[in-house]
Write an enzyme that holds these catalytic residues in place. Structure first.
Site, PDB file in Angstrom:
ATOM      1  N   ASP A   1     -18.914  27.453  -4.086  1.00  0.00           N
ATOM      2  CA  ASP A   1     -17.748  27.885  -4.872  1.00  0.00           C
ATOM      3  C   ASP A   1     -16.595  26.880  -4.818  1.00  0.00           C
ATOM      4  O   ASP A   1     -15.598  27.051  -5.512  1.00  0.00           O
ATOM      5  CB  ASP A   1     -17.275  29.298  -4.462  1.00  0.00           C
ATOM      6  CG  ASP A   1     -16.918  29.433  -2.986  1.00  0.00           C
ATOM      7  OD1 ASP A   1     -17.572  28.773  -2.149  1.00  0.00           O
ATOM      8  OD2 ASP A   1     -15.992  30.209  -2.667  1.00  0.00           O
ATOM      9  N   HIS A   2     -16.775  25.810  -4.025  1.00  0.00           N
ATOM     10  CA  HIS A   2     -15.716  24.798  -3.933  1.00  0.00           C
ATOM     11  C   HIS A   2     -16.116  23.442  -4.511  1.00  0.00           C
ATOM     12  O   HIS A   2     -15.286  22.544  -4.576  1.00  0.00           O
ATOM     13  CB  HIS A   2     -15.260  24.635  -2.482  1.00  0.00           C
ATOM     14  CG  HIS A   2     -14.614  25.892  -1.963  1.00  0.00           C
ATOM     15  ND1 HIS A   2     -13.252  26.048  -1.856  1.00  0.00           N
ATOM     16  CD2 HIS A   2     -15.165  27.084  -1.599  1.00  0.00           C
ATOM     17  CE1 HIS A   2     -12.987  27.272  -1.425  1.00  0.00           C
ATOM     18  NE2 HIS A   2     -14.125  27.919  -1.263  1.00  0.00           N
TER      19      HIS A   2
ATOM     20  N   HIS B   1      -8.215  32.878  -3.452  1.00  0.00           N
ATOM     21  CA  HIS B   1      -9.585  33.076  -2.965  1.00  0.00           C
ATOM     22  C   HIS B   1      -9.872  34.561  -2.764  1.00  0.00           C
ATOM     23  O   HIS B   1     -10.398  34.992  -1.742  1.00  0.00           O
ATOM     24  CB  HIS B   1      -9.812  32.283  -1.665  1.00  0.00           C
ATOM     25  CG  HIS B   1     -11.256  31.987  -1.352  1.00  0.00           C
ATOM     26  ND1 HIS B   1     -12.018  32.793  -0.545  1.00  0.00           N
ATOM     27  CD2 HIS B   1     -12.088  30.993  -1.756  1.00  0.00           C
ATOM     28  CE1 HIS B   1     -13.237  32.287  -0.423  1.00  0.00           C
ATOM     29  NE2 HIS B   1     -13.305  31.193  -1.161  1.00  0.00           N
TER      30      HIS B   1
ATOM     31  N   HIS C   1     -14.880  21.696   1.519  1.00  0.00           N
ATOM     32  CA  HIS C   1     -16.137  21.947   2.222  1.00  0.00           C
ATOM     33  C   HIS C   1     -17.238  22.167   1.192  1.00  0.00           C
ATOM     34  O   HIS C   1     -16.966  22.242  -0.007  1.00  0.00           O
ATOM     35  CB  HIS C   1     -16.009  23.123   3.196  1.00  0.00           C
ATOM     36  CG  HIS C   1     -15.791  24.470   2.572  1.00  0.00           C
ATOM     37  ND1 HIS C   1     -14.724  24.750   1.754  1.00  0.00           N
ATOM     38  CD2 HIS C   1     -16.509  25.625   2.651  1.00  0.00           C
ATOM     39  CE1 HIS C   1     -14.779  26.023   1.372  1.00  0.00           C
ATOM     40  NE2 HIS C   1     -15.865  26.580   1.894  1.00  0.00           N
TER      41      HIS C   1
ATOM     42  N   ASP D   1     -10.707  27.719   2.874  1.00  0.00           N
ATOM     43  CA  ASP D   1     -11.459  28.825   3.467  1.00  0.00           C
ATOM     44  C   ASP D   1     -11.331  28.716   4.979  1.00  0.00           C
ATOM     45  O   ASP D   1     -11.702  27.698   5.563  1.00  0.00           O
ATOM     46  CB  ASP D   1     -12.952  28.733   3.099  1.00  0.00           C
ATOM     47  CG  ASP D   1     -13.243  29.167   1.673  1.00  0.00           C
ATOM     48  OD1 ASP D   1     -12.286  29.272   0.882  1.00  0.00           O
ATOM     49  OD2 ASP D   1     -14.430  29.391   1.358  1.00  0.00           O
TER      50      ASP D   1
ATOM     51  N   HIS E   1     -19.444  24.613   0.541  1.00  0.00           N
ATOM     52  CA  HIS E   1     -19.889  25.859  -0.062  1.00  0.00           C
ATOM     53  C   HIS E   1     -19.758  25.715  -1.577  1.00  0.00           C
ATOM     54  O   HIS E   1     -18.787  25.129  -2.081  1.00  0.00           O
ATOM     55  CB  HIS E   1     -19.056  27.052   0.444  1.00  0.00           C
ATOM     56  CG  HIS E   1     -19.454  27.495   1.825  1.00  0.00           C
ATOM     57  ND1 HIS E   1     -18.594  28.152   2.679  1.00  0.00           N
ATOM     58  CD2 HIS E   1     -20.644  27.373   2.492  1.00  0.00           C
ATOM     59  CE1 HIS E   1     -19.229  28.427   3.814  1.00  0.00           C
ATOM     60  NE2 HIS E   1     -20.464  27.955   3.729  1.00  0.00           N
TER      61      HIS E   1
ATOM     62  N   HIS F   1     -14.243  27.624   9.642  1.00  0.00           N
ATOM     63  CA  HIS F   1     -15.071  28.291   8.658  1.00  0.00           C
ATOM     64  C   HIS F   1     -16.508  28.125   9.139  1.00  0.00           C
ATOM     65  O   HIS F   1     -16.743  27.526  10.179  1.00  0.00           O
ATOM     66  CB  HIS F   1     -14.795  27.603   7.307  1.00  0.00           C
ATOM     67  CG  HIS F   1     -15.231  28.378   6.110  1.00  0.00           C
ATOM     68  ND1 HIS F   1     -14.984  29.710   5.938  1.00  0.00           N
ATOM     69  CD2 HIS F   1     -15.894  27.981   4.976  1.00  0.00           C
ATOM     70  CE1 HIS F   1     -15.476  30.095   4.774  1.00  0.00           C
ATOM     71  NE2 HIS F   1     -16.036  29.067   4.176  1.00  0.00           N
TER      72      HIS F   1
HETATM   73 ZN    ZN Z   1     -16.463  28.636   2.143  1.00  0.00          ZN
HETATM   74 ZN    ZN Z   2     -14.901  29.835  -0.739  1.00  0.00          ZN
END
Ligand code: ZN
Ligand code: ZN
Length: 332
Positions: free
Chosen positions: A77-78, A279, A73, A221, A75, A153
């Site tokens: 941080d990914h 995570h 996805h 997530d 976001h 999510h």
């Molecule tokens: Zn996320």
């Molecule tokens: Zn995340």
């Protein structure tokens, strides 16, 4: 169906290397989500948080050997490590095509970067958009299929299941007649009898059942979402996020995440063989509490940790065993 007979025995690797386990931001020496699956000697990168290329260098993984990248996805941080990684691949002379599976808006981001830099990548990048809620096979190579399935999510988010395709039956060498041509042997491996030298050679007499097929499921997530168990049923190793401990279950739900206990409940409901959690929120300097909580529900739980490699190996009794090694770290 039996395409895995194209994979030589020596290349039957199946291991997952953890590159990042932190949620949202860096902390306590932990990096952001990224993992490399090595399956049959091909490399697949799963998520690409900031710093992923440093982690690849640190653990001695050649980025230009990666065939496919899967992004769960959008976001940051990914995937914030992606532009740097794609650019470095080009600078290091990559020419082989790269396949990128991600939700469609990522393509706009990639195009904007290239336009701003007035530079193109020196290798073909094939973008395979994931639809929100998409479920089913998204990639297939001989011996392996990759399925996507929907996580729950805040934005469209996909989990990935890596599964070996059914394998051919195993030949019992001493029962084979001398000089049988390889085409006939291949036919026996498919469970069909053949005629050779005027005699019927029955597949039941000359073969043993196939080796088991291994599977790895990645749930990046997600809130605790029981229907997920169906998508990851029977996984030999399930990775499931465990951002919080159970005292913060309300916060987990509000932020689209799970607790360690919920990750374990999902593993239990899915009949997974092993669970790896990750995570972790930066509030935990040491995720041991999360491990303890998950093990209380599902004992075969492991902590994902930077530089840890999980091997799924087929043992002599044809069971699937999990073992763990810690890779030495080199300065990038
Ligand atoms: Zn996320
Ligand atoms: Zn995340």
């Amino acid at each position: 169906l039996f395409s895995s007979n194209l994979v030589p025995e020596a290349r039957m690797t199946f291991h997952i290397t953890i590159l990042g386990t932190s949620s949202a931001t860096f902390g306590h020496g932990r990096f952001l989500t990224a993992q490399v699956a090595n399956i049959h000697d091909r490399l697949y990168l799963v998520d690409c948080g900031e710093g992923t290329q440093l982690q690849l260098l640190k653990y001695g993984i050649n980025a230009n050997r990666i065939d496919r990248i899967f992004i769960s996805h959008l976001h940051g941080d990914h995937y914030y490590g992606l532009m740097g990684l794609l650019t470095s691949m080009s600078l290091k002379g990559r020419q082989a095509p790269l396949h990128l599976h991600a939700h469609a808006p990522l393509l706009d981001v990639l195009v904007a970067h290239q336009r701003a830099a007035q530079a193109a990548l020196q290798y073909p990048l094939h973008f395979h958009p994931l639809e929100p809620g998409q479920a089913g096979v998204i990639a297939a190579v001989p011996g392996l299929e990759v399925e996507a399935f929907p996580l729950r999510h805040g934005i469209p988010c996909s989990g990935f299941l890596f599964r070996e395709t059914p394998k051919p039956r195993r030949i019992i060498g001493e029962r084979l007649p001398q000089g049988m041509p390889s085409e006939l042997i291949e036919t026996l491996k498919l469970g069909q009898s053949v005629r050779f030298g005027g005699k019927l050679c029955a597949w039941e007499d000359m073969t043993l059942p196939p080796k088991p097929s291994r599977s790895y499921a990645f749930c990046s997530d997600t809130v605790y979402h029981p229907p997920l168990a169906e998508w990851v049923r029977g996984a030999d190793l399930l990775y499931h996020e465990a951002t919080y401990d159970s005292r913060l279950a309300d916060k987990a739900l509000a932020h689209g995440h799970s607790t360690a206990e919920q990750a374990a409940q999902l593993a239990m409901a899915a009949g997974a063989r092993h669970l790896a959690i990750g995570h972790y929120s930066v509030r935990y300097a040491d995720p041991a509490l999360l491990l303890e909580e998950a093990c209380g529900v599902f004992p075969p739980t492991w902590l994902a940790e930077e530089g840890k490699r999980f091997h799924l190996d087929i043992d002599p009794d044809m069971g699937i065993g999990l073992s763990c090694e810690r890779l030495p770290a080199k300065l990038p």
